[in-house]
Design a protein around this motif. Structure first.
Motif, PDB file in Angstrom:
ATOM      1  N   GLU A   6       0.854  -1.192   0.000  1.00  0.00           N
ATOM      2  CA  GLU A   6       0.000   0.000   0.000  1.00  0.00           C
ATOM      3  C   GLU A   6       0.887   1.238   0.000  1.00  0.00           C
ATOM      4  OE1 GLU A   6      -3.017   0.046   3.034  1.00  0.00           O
ATOM      5  OE2 GLU A   6      -3.879  -1.840   2.342  1.00  0.00           O
ATOM      6  N   SER A   7       0.517   2.205  -0.818  1.00  0.00           N
ATOM      7  CA  SER A   7       1.257   3.477  -0.905  1.00  0.00           C
ATOM      8  C   SER A   7       2.751   3.251  -1.132  1.00  0.00           C
ATOM      9  CB  SER A   7       1.023   4.318   0.353  1.00  0.00           C
ATOM     10  OG  SER A   7      -0.354   4.570   0.518  1.00  0.00           O
ATOM     11  N   GLY A   8       3.080   2.249  -1.943  1.00  0.00           N
ATOM     12  CA  GLY A   8       4.472   1.972  -2.274  1.00  0.00           C
ATOM     13  C   GLY A   8       5.282   1.314  -1.173  1.00  0.00           C
ATOM     14  N   TRP A   9       4.573   0.845  -0.129  1.00  0.00           N
ATOM     15  CA  TRP A   9       5.274   0.194   0.981  1.00  0.00           C
ATOM     16  C   TRP A   9       4.839  -1.247   1.087  1.00  0.00           C
ATOM     17  CZ3 TRP A   9       4.957  -2.747   5.181  1.00  0.00           C
ATOM     18  CH2 TRP A   9       6.106  -2.817   5.982  1.00  0.00           C
ATOM     19  N   PRO A  10       5.716  -2.176   1.314  1.00  0.00           N
ATOM     20  CA  PRO A  10       7.166  -2.033   1.456  1.00  0.00           C
ATOM     21  C   PRO A  10       7.832  -1.822   0.092  1.00  0.00           C
ATOM     22  CG  PRO A  10       6.533  -4.325   1.798  1.00  0.00           C
ATOM     23  CD  PRO A  10       5.271  -3.554   1.591  1.00  0.00           C
ATOM     24  N   PRO A  11       8.793  -0.929   0.030  1.00  0.00           N
ATOM     25  CA  PRO A  11       9.355  -0.539  -1.270  1.00  0.00           C
ATOM     26  C   PRO A  11       9.993  -1.675  -2.065  1.00  0.00           C
ATOM     27  CG  PRO A  11      10.561   0.482   0.554  1.00  0.00           C
ATOM     28  CD  PRO A  11       9.359  -0.192   1.140  1.00  0.00           C
ATOM     29  N   ALA A  12      10.648  -2.612  -1.416  1.00  0.00           N
ATOM     30  CA  ALA A  12      11.272  -3.712  -2.160  1.00  0.00           C
ATOM     31  C   ALA A  12      10.216  -4.532  -2.900  1.00  0.00           C
ATOM     32  CB  ALA A  12      12.080  -4.599  -1.219  1.00  0.00           C
ATOM     33  N   TYR A  13       9.095  -4.780  -2.244  1.00  0.00           N
ATOM     34  CA  TYR A  13       8.016  -5.547  -2.874  1.00  0.00           C
ATOM     35  C   TYR A  13       7.288  -4.707  -3.920  1.00  0.00           C
ATOM     36  CZ  TYR A  13       8.674  -9.487   0.200  1.00  0.00           C
ATOM     37  OH  TYR A  13       9.207 -10.576   0.827  1.00  0.00           O
ATOM     38  N   ALA A  14       7.061  -3.440  -3.623  1.00  0.00           N
ATOM     39  CA  ALA A  14       6.400  -2.555  -4.583  1.00  0.00           C
ATOM     40  C   ALA A  14       7.216  -2.457  -5.867  1.00  0.00           C
ATOM     41  CB  ALA A  14       6.185  -1.178  -3.961  1.00  0.00           C
ATOM     42  N   GLU A  15       8.531  -2.326  -5.717  1.00  0.00           N
ATOM     43  CA  GLU A  15       9.394  -2.253  -6.891  1.00  0.00           C
ATOM     44  C   GLU A  15       9.396  -3.576  -7.660  1.00  0.00           C
ATOM     45  OE1 GLU A  15      14.086  -1.676  -7.970  1.00  0.00           O
ATOM     46  OE2 GLU A  15      13.309  -0.674  -6.181  1.00  0.00           O
ATOM     47  N   ALA A  16       9.548  -4.681  -6.947  1.00  0.00           N
ATOM     48  CA  ALA A  16       9.597  -5.988  -7.608  1.00  0.00           C
ATOM     49  C   ALA A  16       8.302  -6.283  -8.362  1.00  0.00           C
ATOM     50  CB  ALA A  16       9.870  -7.079  -6.583  1.00  0.00           C
ATOM     51  N   ALA A  17       7.162  -5.960  -7.757  1.00  0.00           N
ATOM     52  CA  ALA A  17       5.864  -6.241  -8.367  1.00  0.00           C
ATOM     53  C   ALA A  17       5.403  -5.125  -9.289  1.00  0.00           C
ATOM     54  CB  ALA A  17       4.818  -6.472  -7.279  1.00  0.00           C
ATOM     55  N   ALA A  18       6.165  -4.049  -9.365  1.00  0.00           N
ATOM     56  CA  ALA A  18       5.844  -2.892 -10.213  1.00  0.00           C
ATOM     57  C   ALA A  18       4.463  -2.325  -9.911  1.00  0.00           C
ATOM     58  CB  ALA A  18       5.988  -3.246 -11.695  1.00  0.00           C
ATOM     59  N   THR A  19       4.170  -2.179  -8.606  1.00  0.00           N
ATOM     60  CA  THR A  19       2.913  -1.571  -8.199  1.00  0.00           C
ATOM     61  C   THR A  19       3.092  -0.846  -6.865  1.00  0.00           C
ATOM     62  OG1 THR A  19       0.565  -1.909  -7.705  1.00  0.00           O
ATOM     63  CG2 THR A  19       2.053  -3.683  -7.062  1.00  0.00           C
ATOM     64  N   ALA A  20       2.428   0.292  -6.733  1.00  0.00           N
ATOM     65  CA  ALA A  20       2.399   0.997  -5.443  1.00  0.00           C
ATOM     66  C   ALA A  20       1.256   0.491  -4.590  1.00  0.00           C
ATOM     67  CB  ALA A  20       2.260   2.505  -5.671  1.00  0.00           C
ATOM     68  N   GLY A  21       0.427  -0.381  -5.175  1.00  0.00           N
ATOM     69  CA  GLY A  21      -0.693  -0.958  -4.443  1.00  0.00           C
ATOM     70  C   GLY A  21      -1.946  -0.118  -4.592  1.00  0.00           C
TER      71      GLY A  21
END
Length: 138
Positions: A51-66
């Protein structure tokens, strides 16, 4: 970072627990973010809410800010080299050569998710436990 880590939705946790906790000697534990399932101190599945780009490592890997819920798992490297794991809903984090993830959605195929998690368990479980899963036909 949000004030509190966003929880994995209960409905998704229920389904993942039904899969993961049915495997020999598997157990659930709270991770730094989300929930993970372990066997012999090895993480064979991990669910995280982005959610809201957190956690950043997962947001980056999945290419979504949620908002999105993702599940990561391990597979043999040669299986992950197939085109299937290079397109949505799958993604490939850079943490390990044999890790992949998928974004869980309303149209997710839970039979496929179960197959991937069981395969991940087989990769990481001690051989004696992996053989129990193989002999049970899981």
């Amino acid at each position: 970072m949000p004030a509190a880590h966003p929880p994995v939705p209960a409905a998704i946790l229920t389904r993942l627990n039904a899969i993961c906790l049915g495997l020999p000697e598997a157990y659930e534990e709270t991770a730094w973010a989300g929930v993970r399932w372990m066997v012999a101190k090895k993480n064979f599945a991990h669910a995280v809410r982005i959610e809201s780009g957190w956690p950043p490592a997962y947001a980056e890997a999945a290419a979504t800010a949620g908002p999105a819920t993702v599940v990561t798992f391990r597979l043999p490297v040669e299986r992950l080299a197939t085109p299937r794991f290079k397109r949505a809903p799958f993604f490939r984090p850079v943490w390990f050569a044999n890790i992949a993830g998928l974004i869980v959605g309303e149209d997710s195929d839970w039979d496929e998710i179960a197959d991937l998690i069981v395969a991940s368990y087989r990769v990481l479980a001690p051989k004696r436990l992996a053989l129990l899963v193989d002999s049970a036909g899981l």
